[in-house]
Write a protein that holds these residues in place. Structure first.
Motif, PDB file in Angstrom:
ATOM      1  N   UNK A   1     -65.814 -13.378 -15.681  1.00 50.11           N
ATOM      2  CA  UNK A   1     -65.678 -12.916 -14.299  1.00 50.11           C
ATOM      3  C   UNK A   1     -65.047 -13.960 -13.376  1.00 50.11           C
ATOM      4  N   UNK A   2     -64.820 -15.163 -13.868  1.00 46.12           N
ATOM      5  CA  UNK A   2     -64.321 -16.246 -13.020  1.00 46.12           C
ATOM      6  C   UNK A   2     -62.824 -16.182 -12.683  1.00 46.12           C
ATOM      7  N   UNK A   3     -61.954 -15.681 -13.563  1.00 53.07           N
ATOM      8  CA  UNK A   3     -60.528 -15.652 -13.189  1.00 53.07           C
ATOM      9  C   UNK A   3     -60.303 -14.845 -11.912  1.00 53.07           C
ATOM     10  N   UNK A   4     -59.323 -15.262 -11.142  1.00 52.82           N
ATOM     11  CA  UNK A   4     -58.986 -14.545  -9.913  1.00 52.82           C
ATOM     12  C   UNK A   4     -58.678 -13.100 -10.282  1.00 52.82           C
ATOM     13  N   UNK A   5     -59.237 -12.184  -9.517  1.00 47.33           N
ATOM     14  CA  UNK A   5     -59.102 -10.768  -9.806  1.00 47.33           C
ATOM     15  C   UNK A   5     -57.953 -10.165  -9.004  1.00 47.33           C
ATOM     16  N   UNK A   6     -57.228  -9.217  -9.629  1.00 48.65           N
ATOM     17  CA  UNK A   6     -56.283  -8.353  -8.908  1.00 48.65           C
ATOM     18  C   UNK A   6     -56.359  -6.973  -9.541  1.00 48.65           C
ATOM     19  N   UNK A   7     -55.689  -6.023  -8.951  1.00 49.01           N
ATOM     20  CA  UNK A   7     -55.826  -4.614  -9.363  1.00 49.01           C
ATOM     21  C   UNK A   7     -55.449  -4.356 -10.820  1.00 49.01           C
ATOM     22  N   UNK A   8     -54.641  -5.204 -11.414  1.00 47.52           N
ATOM     23  CA  UNK A   8     -54.259  -5.014 -12.815  1.00 47.52           C
ATOM     24  C   UNK A   8     -55.187  -5.757 -13.781  1.00 47.52           C
ATOM     25  N   UNK A   9     -56.165  -6.472 -13.257  1.00 50.46           N
ATOM     26  CA  UNK A   9     -57.101  -7.220 -14.106  1.00 50.46           C
ATOM     27  C   UNK A   9     -57.923  -6.275 -14.976  1.00 50.46           C
ATOM     28  N   UNK A  10     -58.222  -6.720 -16.167  1.00 47.55           N
ATOM     29  CA  UNK A  10     -59.079  -5.960 -17.079  1.00 47.55           C
ATOM     30  C   UNK A  10     -60.545  -6.384 -16.929  1.00 47.55           C
TER      31      UNK A  10
END
Length: 172
Positions: A50-59
């Motif tokens: 859950x740590x990586x920066x999230x964006x709408x295309x994130x899985x």
């Protein structure tokens, strides 16, 4: 990324939130109707995913910490992951803060943000049979029960039904 309500602030989880995340995943009251207590390795892997920066295309899950504005205390997490155009929501809140409206307040704000910022319009949640508190939060936020899957999930050696909730219309 920051989402605010009158009482709460929500920001993406960081490495500094490890203690909160670990305690939520170990607290018997929090997890009793969600899942069996995971191993230390499983909690660590879930946290790190859950740590990586999230964006709408994130899985991976968008995971936000829930912080009380008046004290700065972090009381839980909320978030979602996108699959097939719908966002599956989830939340865990420390037992001390159950029943005070923080779950619904944080989820409503999250849904509004997802709609306004990312045009997400379809949301779902899976709740284990008997988790009445979570079901109340979902219905307060506009979710309706769409399906019940008997004997779908095992916790502590007992089979429970999964209650499938959906929200298709965001009311701002």
């Amino acid at each position: 990324m920051k989402i605010d309500t009158d009482r709460l602030g929500m920001t993406q989880i960081t490495a500094e939130d490890w203690e909160l995340f670990q305690s939520l995943n170990r607290d018997s009251v929090v997890i009793s109707l969600c899942f069996d207590e995971p191993s230390s390795e499983e909690i660590k892997a879930s946290f790190e995913s859950r740590l990586p920066v999230w964006n709408k295309t994130s899985k991976h899950w968008l995971c936000l910490t829930i912080t009380l504005k008046d004290t700065g205390e972090k009381i839980g997490v909320t978030g979602f992951r996108i699959h097939d155009g719908a966002a599956e929501v989830g939340f865990l809140i420390q037992p001390t803060y159950h029943g005070l409206g923080y779950g619904a307040e944080s989820l409503k704000a999250l849904l509004e943000w997802a709609y306004q910022e990312h045009d997400l319009q379809s949301f779902n949640a899976v709740v284990t049979e008997g988790n009445i508190g979570s079901e109340k939060v979902l219905t307060k936020c506009g979710f309706t029960l769409k399906d019940v899957m008997p004997n779908a999930y095992e916790i502590g050696g007992k089979l429970y039904a999964d209650h499938i909730y959906q929200c298709e219309k965001i009311v701002l």
